[in-house]
Design a protein around this motif. Structure first.
Motif, PDB file in Angstrom:
ATOM      1  N   ASP A 165      30.442  53.680  12.012  1.00 51.25           N
ATOM      2  CA  ASP A 165      31.236  53.515  13.233  1.00 51.25           C
ATOM      3  C   ASP A 165      32.332  54.576  13.315  1.00 51.25           C
ATOM      4  OD1 ASP A 165      32.504  52.700  15.474  1.00 51.25           O
ATOM      5  OD2 ASP A 165      33.023  50.689  14.770  1.00 51.25           O
TER       6      ASP A 165
ATOM      7  N   TRP B  51      26.022  46.728  12.237  1.00 48.99           N
ATOM      8  CA  TRP B  51      24.573  46.546  12.201  1.00 48.99           C
ATOM      9  C   TRP B  51      24.117  46.124  13.584  1.00 48.99           C
ATOM     10  CZ3 TRP B  51      27.550  46.482   8.039  1.00 48.99           C
ATOM     11  CH2 TRP B  51      27.032  46.906   6.822  1.00 48.99           C
ATOM     12  N   ASP B  52      23.085  46.773  14.092  1.00 45.84           N
ATOM     13  CA  ASP B  52      22.603  46.431  15.435  1.00 45.84           C
ATOM     14  C   ASP B  52      21.652  45.228  15.368  1.00 45.84           C
ATOM     15  OD1 ASP B  52      20.058  47.288  14.708  1.00 45.84           O
ATOM     16  OD2 ASP B  52      20.114  49.131  15.906  1.00 45.84           O
TER      17      ASP B  52
ATOM     18  N   ILE C  40      25.525  43.857  18.524  1.00 46.83           N
ATOM     19  CA  ILE C  40      26.025  44.040  17.153  1.00 46.83           C
ATOM     20  C   ILE C  40      25.881  42.703  16.443  1.00 46.83           C
ATOM     21  CG2 ILE C  40      28.017  44.582  15.706  1.00 46.83           C
ATOM     22  CD1 ILE C  40      27.310  47.044  17.198  1.00 46.83           C
TER      23      ILE C  40
ATOM     24  N   TYR D 200      21.171  38.816  23.792  1.00 46.85           N
ATOM     25  CA  TYR D 200      20.936  39.854  24.789  1.00 46.85           C
ATOM     26  C   TYR D 200      20.490  39.231  26.118  1.00 46.85           C
ATOM     27  CZ  TYR D 200      19.533  44.143  27.050  1.00 46.85           C
ATOM     28  OH  TYR D 200      19.448  45.181  27.945  1.00 46.85           O
TER      29      TYR D 200
ATOM     30  N   MET E  25      24.168  47.348  23.658  1.00 48.18           N
ATOM     31  CA  MET E  25      23.654  47.205  22.288  1.00 48.18           C
ATOM     32  C   MET E  25      24.199  45.906  21.691  1.00 48.18           C
ATOM     33  SD  MET E  25      24.795  49.928  19.425  1.00 48.18           S
ATOM     34  CE  MET E  25      24.518  49.707  17.697  1.00 48.18           C
TER      35      MET E  25
ATOM     36  N   LYS F 226      23.156  58.454  17.531  1.00 53.55           N
ATOM     37  CA  LYS F 226      22.969  57.002  17.346  1.00 53.55           C
ATOM     38  C   LYS F 226      21.651  56.718  16.621  1.00 53.55           C
ATOM     39  CE  LYS F 226      23.038  52.816  20.130  1.00 53.55           C
ATOM     40  NZ  LYS F 226      22.963  52.319  21.496  1.00 53.55           N
TER      41      LYS F 226
END
Ligand code: PLP
Length: 454
Positions: A60, A51-52, A42, A20, A40, A409
């Motif tokens: 999804d 999966w975050d 993944i 990030y 976000m 979400k």
């Protein structure tokens, strides 16, 4: 519990934080003002789930950019890429490579009519560029007709064909594109009350547009067989057959853009198969190999291919028919056949998504209309069912939309969103149980949208 790719939640979190940070420092994102972005992370994906960065699992319902038709990490496609990588990673397009030859054969087996020559590109937009180039050279004419409420890609001609606000800053008025209205009964431009009226009047409007633009100046009409990002407006009976007839009458090339709608999305191999119409060119990408390696292409009818039998086709790409991408396509098409994936998309649409969304529409006043087929559905959200005022303006968003999507979400559901619409576009492999799980989350999230109705 570990993620499906073997990462522990702690390792995944640490990797996500680093990714990030680097993203915000160095990555320039598509279609975005960069400063406000909070993308976000993944960390993993499997089947219908992602999966975050915190290790949370999300269903999804977007198939990412509506491309993972075969689901995430399909083992046969992953294995095919690995095997091809060990065998031959890359080779120039002038040479024959077996992955490309076999991918072309398999794709040609599923295209309608005799569209059995395949020109491979890297993605959808360049497929559209080449289809238009072929049409212009074949006819010797300059103009292309495209509909408002459409998306054809981000490159120069493709974005100018596009009938949505992404064209505006890229349109310098010299692209040779003329836009017309396609059929869309819910927001009819033609004061139509029935699908039959909408079809007939939209065809009359197109016929007039051709007459007034000058038929001899028009190389092609390009249409998404079922427009995707612009709202999944399934064409009414007779419309695409009518477009085919107009093209035949005036020597215009009919390009069906199947980049989003192709390869099972509508419950058929190609969306145009729902209408028994054969275009002259088909553009495809996304579902051809679910985007595991970038790939697109143009399927070409014999009379257009023949134009370039003794005349050089002035176009090409270093990666046309890239071995990794086409090996992924071979494995994808074979897996879709062996596992009945296109049939599953048709069945889930008819039996679970369609009835499920219609039932939600009965209970949620924010739903103006649901429409679609296969695993390709739009939920049109409105402030007022009578006036049909959208829950977000055309080209924009609203707190109502943002909060509804955020609630979904937070509860574990990823949706595809465009202006005032939520699209339910899961992988073609989705199970009945997963679909119902997603619809239940959507049901909850829609109570937020309902709060904004008048
Ligand atoms: N055509 C259609 C119908 C699409 O939906 C898209 C992408 O969403 C494109 C073309 C462009 O494809 P790509 O993003 O692969 O260039």
């Amino acid at each position: 519990m570990s993620l499906p790719n073997g990462l522990t939640p702690d390792t995944a979190r640490a990797q996500a934080a680093r990714a990030y940070e680097l993203d915000r420092k160095h990555v320039f994102h598509s279609w975005s003002a960069q400063a406000a972005l909070k993308p976000m992370v993944i960390s993993a994906a499997q089947g219908s789930y992602v999966w975050d960065g915190d290790g949370n699992r999300l269903l999804d319902f977007s198939s990412q950019m509506v491309n993972t038709n075969i689901g995430h990490q399909h083992p046969k496609v992953v294995a095919a890429i690995q095997e091809q990588a060990a065998k031959l990673c890359t080779i120039a397009p002038g040479y024959v490579n077996d992955a490309r030859s076999e991918a072309a054969r398999l794709i040609a087996e599923h295209t309608p009519g005799e569209l059995n020559r395949i020109f491979f590109t890297n993605a959808g937009a360049d497929a559209v560029e080449h289809a238009v180039r072929m049409a212009r050279l074949h006819t010797g004419r300059p103009k292309v007709l495209a509909r408002y409420r459409s998306y054809h890609g981000g490159t120069e001609t493709a974005v100018n064909l596009t009938g949505d606000p992404r064209r505006w800053p890229n349109d310098h008025g010299n692209s040779g594109v003329v836009h017309f209205f396609g059929p869309f009964l819910y927001r009819s431009q033609f004061y139509a009350g029935t699908e039959a009226e909408e079809s007939q009047r939209a065809l009359e409007h197109l016929e007039q547009t051709i007459a007034l633009e000058g038929p001899d100046t028009i190389a092609a009409i390009i249409l998404e067989s079922v427009p995707g990002t612009a709202g999944i407006m399934v064409p009414p009976p007779g419309y695409l057959a009518g477009v085919r007839e107009l093209c035949d009458r005036h020597g215009i090339v009919f390009i069906a853009d199947e980049v989003m709608a192709g390869f099972g999305r509508t419950g058929k191999w190609f969306a145009i198969d729902n209408f028994d119409v054969v275009p002259d060119l088909i553009t495809f990408a996304k579902g051809v190999n679910s985007g595991y390696v970038p790939l697109g292409g143009v399927a070409i009818a014999p009379h257009i291919a023949a134009t370039f039998d003794n005349r050089v086709y002035p176009g090409g790409l270093t990666y046309s028919g890239h071995p990794l991408a086409t090996a992924a396509a071979v494995a994808t098409v074979n897996a879709m056949r062996e596992e009945g994936i296109v049939e599953n998309a048709a069945d889930i649409g008819a039996r679970v998504i369609g009835p499920g969304l219609r039932e939600l529409a009965e209970r949620h006043p924010s739903i103006g209309e649901v429409r679609g087929l296969g695993v390709f559905w739009a939920v049109e959200l409105v402030r007022d069912r009578e006036t049909r005022e959208p829950l977000a303006p055309y080209g924009g968003t609203s707190p109502a939309m943002t909060e509804t999507v955020a609630a979904a979400k937070a509860a574990g559901l990823l949706l595809f969103v465009n202006f005032n619409r939520l699209h339910v576009v899961p992988p073609c492999t989705i199970t009945e149980g997963e679909t119902k799980e997603g619809l239940a989350i959507l049901d909850q999230a829609l109570t937020i949208a309902d709060g904004y109705t008048t």
